[in-house]
Write an enzyme that holds these catalytic residues in place. Structure first.
Site, PDB file in Angstrom:
ATOM      1  N   ASP A   8      -5.684  13.812  -2.876  1.00  0.00           N
ATOM      2  CA  ASP A   8      -4.647  13.030  -2.218  1.00  0.00           C
ATOM      3  C   ASP A   8      -4.903  13.011  -0.715  1.00  0.00           C
ATOM      4  OD1 ASP A   8      -1.617  12.070  -3.324  1.00  0.00           O
ATOM      5  OD2 ASP A   8      -1.851  12.236  -1.141  1.00  0.00           O
ATOM      6  N   TYR A  19      -1.498  -6.672  -4.846  1.00  0.00           N
ATOM      7  CA  TYR A  19      -1.421  -5.566  -5.802  1.00  0.00           C
ATOM      8  C   TYR A  19      -1.738  -6.053  -7.219  1.00  0.00           C
ATOM      9  CZ  TYR A  19       0.845  -1.738  -8.431  1.00  0.00           C
ATOM     10  OH  TYR A  19       1.134  -0.702  -9.285  1.00  0.00           O
ATOM     11  N   LYS A  72      -4.832  -4.881  -9.613  1.00  0.00           N
ATOM     12  CA  LYS A  72      -4.590  -4.263 -10.919  1.00  0.00           C
ATOM     13  C   LYS A  72      -5.202  -5.085 -12.052  1.00  0.00           C
ATOM     14  CE  LYS A  72      -2.364  -0.568  -9.658  1.00  0.00           C
ATOM     15  NZ  LYS A  72      -3.043   0.741  -9.787  1.00  0.00           N
TER      16      LYS A  72
END
Length: 308
Positions: free
Chosen positions: A44, A177, A181
């Protein structure tokens, strides 16, 4: 996360990378894999919702949680969409735990805006973290697994990618987005076909859960129940399928897209060849009106776009 026990055998001994694992769904994945006996690389960057850097270190916090419950984990802060960073992430797993068995691509952020107002930077940033961030980690992981396979070492590896309903059906205000995706869905199909020879399966999920990316858009429907009952939108609901897909039990399942929400698991059908008319010669544009109308009448209507 339940305390890691000696009875946790589903992923015992497997080494797992989870990207974007400091919060939300990624954190839930990391904890669930550890509970199933896996050794986890918690990746992360600690970035904000829009990808901007912060001073937080959520990856180390998750590692501490895993270790406190008896598991094994290491933190990694590499940028998955950076070529050298993605390479180093794979090396972190191999150098720390001696191998890599599972790659879970989950990292991402949103910069939502209607397409008419979307800037080039907002497009590039979201495509980079989601689509390139999947490609770069997969590219370095398969380099490792291919070398292992060619060296005669057994490989029983898994990649689980993260798509979205926004990529499968579209989503108003999320063209960047949604495009990323959708690209991940296509990337999953191609990788599954190419990687099978090396003992690697590649699948994807399209999850619905309460995260930083969804809580502002779907605040009411994503809210936790006040009565303490089953939290249908808890990120932890997504992880059991991901853990199973990362286990040895999922061998032979590849190139599939699973939708996961609350207690529901579904297999998405994706694009398929539909009704067709073959004239056997070149069409005249004036002929095609009734032909197309007839084809559409026979076709299954598309799923509605989110927000439309």
């Amino acid at each position: 996360m339940a305390e890691v026990s000696k009875d946790a055998q589903l992923c015992a001994g497997r080494v797992v990378i989870v990207t974007g694992a400091g919060r939300g769904i990624g954190r839930a994945h990391a904890l669930a894999f550890a509970a199933a006996g896996a050794k986890v690389v918690v990746n992360d960057l600690g970035s904000a919702l829009n990808g901007d850097p912060t001073a937080e270190t959520p990856a180390q916090q998750v590692v501490s949680e895993i270790k406190a419950l008896g598991g094994e984990a290491v933190a990694n802060g590499d940028d998955v969409a950076d070529w050298a960073g993605a390479r180093n992430l794979i090396r972190t797993a191999v150098d720390t735990f001696g191998r890599l068995d599972v790659l879970v691509n989950n990292a991402g952020f949103v910069r939502d805006r209607m397409l008419a107002n979307l800037s080039e930077d907002e497009w590039d940033a979201v495509i980079r973290v989601h689509l390139k961030g999947h490609f770069a980690t997969m590219r370095h992981a398969i380099e490792y697994w291919r070398a292992e396979s060619k060296a005669g070492n057994p490989v029983d590896a898994r990649i689980i990618n993260t798509s979205s309903g926004a990529g499968l059906q579209g989503s108003v205000g999320q063209s960047n987005y949604g495009a990323a995706k959708a690209g991940i869905a296509g990337l999953t199909l191609t990788a599954a076909a190419e990687f099978a020879r090396y003992g690697v399966t590649v699948n994807a999920i399209a999850p619905a859960a309460r995260t930083r990316m969804t809580e502002t858009v779907f605040a009411e429907t994503m809210a936790a129940p006040e009565d303490g009952g089953f939290d249908a939108m808890a990120p932890e609901n997504v992880s059991p399928l991901v853990v199973w897909l990362g286990s040895a039990e999922s061998a032979g399942i590849t190139g599939r897209m699973f939708e996961v929400e609350a207690g529901k698991v579904a297999v998405a059908d994706g694009w398929r060849h539909g009704a067709a008319v073959d004239k056997g010669a070149r069409w005249n544009p004036a002929e095609l009106g009734p032909v197309v109308q007839d084809l559409l009448a026979k076709a299954v209507p598309p799923e509605p776009v989110y927000g439309a």
